[in-house]
Design a protein around this motif. Sequence first.
Motif, PDB file in Angstrom:
ATOM      1  N   LYS A 115       0.838  -1.208   0.000  1.00 50.46           N
ATOM      2  CA  LYS A 115       0.000   0.000   0.000  1.00 50.46           C
ATOM      3  C   LYS A 115       0.869   1.254   0.000  1.00 50.46           C
ATOM      4  CE  LYS A 115      -3.857  -2.074   2.603  1.00 50.46           C
ATOM      5  NZ  LYS A 115      -4.617  -2.031   3.880  1.00 50.46           N
ATOM      6  N   LEU A 116       1.966   1.209   0.767  1.00 50.05           N
ATOM      7  CA  LEU A 116       2.854   2.357   0.841  1.00 50.05           C
ATOM      8  C   LEU A 116       3.626   2.555  -0.463  1.00 50.05           C
ATOM      9  CD1 LEU A 116       4.799   3.744   3.723  1.00 50.05           C
ATOM     10  CD2 LEU A 116       6.160   3.108   1.756  1.00 50.05           C
ATOM     11  N   THR A 117       4.143   1.461  -1.026  1.00 51.45           N
ATOM     12  CA  THR A 117       4.909   1.585  -2.272  1.00 51.45           C
ATOM     13  C   THR A 117       4.002   1.945  -3.448  1.00 51.45           C
ATOM     14  OG1 THR A 117       4.780  -0.820  -2.624  1.00 51.45           O
ATOM     15  CG2 THR A 117       6.728   0.035  -1.486  1.00 51.45           C
ATOM     16  N   ASP A 118       2.765   1.499  -3.421  1.00 48.25           N
ATOM     17  CA  ASP A 118       1.815   1.889  -4.474  1.00 48.25           C
ATOM     18  C   ASP A 118       1.568   3.399  -4.458  1.00 48.25           C
ATOM     19  OD1 ASP A 118       1.569  -0.666  -5.405  1.00 48.25           O
ATOM     20  OD2 ASP A 118      -0.386  -1.063  -4.469  1.00 48.25           O
ATOM     21  N   ALA A 119       1.683   3.990  -3.253  1.00 51.41           N
ATOM     22  CA  ALA A 119       1.527   5.441  -3.122  1.00 51.41           C
ATOM     23  C   ALA A 119       2.834   6.177  -3.422  1.00 51.41           C
ATOM     24  CB  ALA A 119       1.047   5.785  -1.717  1.00 51.41           C
ATOM     25  N   ASP A 120       3.884   5.414  -3.743  1.00 50.71           N
ATOM     26  CA  ASP A 120       5.193   5.964  -4.109  1.00 50.71           C
ATOM     27  C   ASP A 120       5.769   6.851  -3.004  1.00 50.71           C
ATOM     28  OD1 ASP A 120       7.386   6.235  -5.796  1.00 50.71           O
ATOM     29  OD2 ASP A 120       6.617   8.065  -6.725  1.00 50.71           O
ATOM     30  N   LEU A 121       5.708   6.351  -1.771  1.00 49.05           N
ATOM     31  CA  LEU A 121       6.217   7.112  -0.636  1.00 49.05           C
ATOM     32  C   LEU A 121       7.581   6.619  -0.157  1.00 49.05           C
ATOM     33  CD1 LEU A 121       2.918   7.429   1.443  1.00 49.05           C
ATOM     34  CD2 LEU A 121       3.959   9.125  -0.068  1.00 49.05           C
ATOM     35  N   GLN A 122       8.090   5.559  -0.742  1.00 43.47           N
ATOM     36  CA  GLN A 122       9.359   4.971  -0.321  1.00 43.47           C
ATOM     37  C   GLN A 122      10.541   5.659  -0.991  1.00 43.47           C
ATOM     38  OE1 GLN A 122       7.366   3.740  -2.515  1.00 43.47           O
ATOM     39  NE2 GLN A 122       8.523   2.848  -4.214  1.00 43.47           N
ATOM     40  N   LYS A 123      11.680   5.692  -0.275  1.00 41.50           N
ATOM     41  CA  LYS A 123      12.910   6.261  -0.833  1.00 41.50           C
ATOM     42  C   LYS A 123      13.683   5.205  -1.598  1.00 41.50           C
ATOM     43  CE  LYS A 123      17.109   8.825   0.437  1.00 41.50           C
ATOM     44  NZ  LYS A 123      16.826   9.923  -0.527  1.00 41.50           N
ATOM     45  N   THR A 124      13.686   3.977  -1.062  1.00 43.62           N
ATOM     46  CA  THR A 124      14.378   2.859  -1.708  1.00 43.62           C
ATOM     47  C   THR A 124      13.431   1.660  -1.712  1.00 43.62           C
ATOM     48  OG1 THR A 124      15.330   2.185   0.425  1.00 43.62           O
ATOM     49  CG2 THR A 124      16.652   3.644  -0.963  1.00 43.62           C
TER      50      THR A 124
ATOM     51  N   VAL B 101      11.445  -0.075   5.253  1.00 44.27           N
ATOM     52  CA  VAL B 101      11.836   0.840   4.184  1.00 44.27           C
ATOM     53  C   VAL B 101      12.017   2.254   4.730  1.00 44.27           C
ATOM     54  CG1 VAL B 101       9.502   1.573   3.490  1.00 44.27           C
ATOM     55  CG2 VAL B 101      11.309   1.405   1.766  1.00 44.27           C
ATOM     56  N   ALA B 102      12.904   3.001   4.087  1.00 45.26           N
ATOM     57  CA  ALA B 102      13.056   4.431   4.381  1.00 45.26           C
ATOM     58  C   ALA B 102      12.062   5.200   3.518  1.00 45.26           C
ATOM     59  CB  ALA B 102      14.482   4.885   4.089  1.00 45.26           C
ATOM     60  N   LEU B 103      11.525   6.266   4.071  1.00 45.06           N
ATOM     61  CA  LEU B 103      10.514   7.031   3.358  1.00 45.06           C
ATOM     62  C   LEU B 103      11.133   8.209   2.600  1.00 45.06           C
ATOM     63  CD1 LEU B 103       7.651   6.981   5.995  1.00 45.06           C
ATOM     64  CD2 LEU B 103       8.127   5.399   4.133  1.00 45.06           C
ATOM     65  N   LYS B 104      10.487   8.542   1.496  1.00 41.80           N
ATOM     66  CA  LYS B 104      11.002   9.548   0.577  1.00 41.80           C
ATOM     67  C   LYS B 104      11.165  10.915   1.242  1.00 41.80           C
ATOM     68  CE  LYS B 104       9.316   9.332  -3.528  1.00 41.80           C
ATOM     69  NZ  LYS B 104       8.352   9.432  -4.671  1.00 41.80           N
ATOM     70  N   ASP B 105      10.257  11.273   2.133  1.00 40.54           N
ATOM     71  CA  ASP B 105      10.284  12.601   2.751  1.00 40.54           C
ATOM     72  C   ASP B 105      11.054  12.639   4.070  1.00 40.54           C
ATOM     73  OD1 ASP B 105       8.786  13.649   0.670  1.00 40.54           O
ATOM     74  OD2 ASP B 105       6.865  13.291   1.667  1.00 40.54           O
TER      75      ASP B 105
END
Length: 267
Positions: free
Chosen positions: A108-117, A232-236
Amino acid sequence: MIVTRPLRALTLLAALGILSAGLTGCAAPAETAPPASASADILEGSITVFAAASLTTTFTELADAFEAQHSGTTISLNFAGSSDLVTQITEGAPADVFASADTKNMTKLTDADLQKTDPVDFATNALEIAVPPGNPAGIADFADLATPGLKLVVCAPEVPCGSATVAIEKSAGITLSPVSEESSVTDVLGKITSGQADAGLVYVTDVTAAGDAVEGIEFAESAEAVNTYPIVALKDSTSPDVAQAFIEYVTGSAGQRVLAAAGFGAP
């Protein structure tokens, strides 16, 4: 003889002068060489880690150990059901790292493109039946959880431990009738330790962490729904270096020892 002694003295003084100059020349590089800098290895910054409730004990220990190694860092921990955590993150809650108790909520988180890696798997976990000390309801296996009148507590289906429960029910062909569905595995455990339930389905690690407060009953059907934990680390992230370093600590040898001691399986 009168001339020779001064010459010997002068010769000795000259030799001492040459030796002194030589020693001074050898010492010079050490005095002028710049000291080795350790600043590149120093981590500084604060991060907030959103982690599944079943990681409460282990991640608290790991965060304390990480901060002890890197005195310039601070780690804040937020524990809850993975589904609640991913909802909070997607709605804008500030977080630097997300550790889920299953791959479905991580997706769900990666589908929202919120991950850094890309997420990294770091542990596995399976369900176990937890009962009050002495097992007053006489639970022996998974089928006993369907006994009429039994006060059974499980996780809600959207929570990883609840999703695993549903999968086991379908695989075993047994329908459970819980009196309560909780939003996290720690809430299920709380119902049992407070005497509000005869039995509950929690993770093996939760039974281990509870010590003498509950008894654990293994059941063969649990192998049908083993959960994999990704992180996972988050993009923000405001401290991406610290976030990545903490993930590497969890997935590294030190983190894996702590997780294994708590009953988690290898990823």
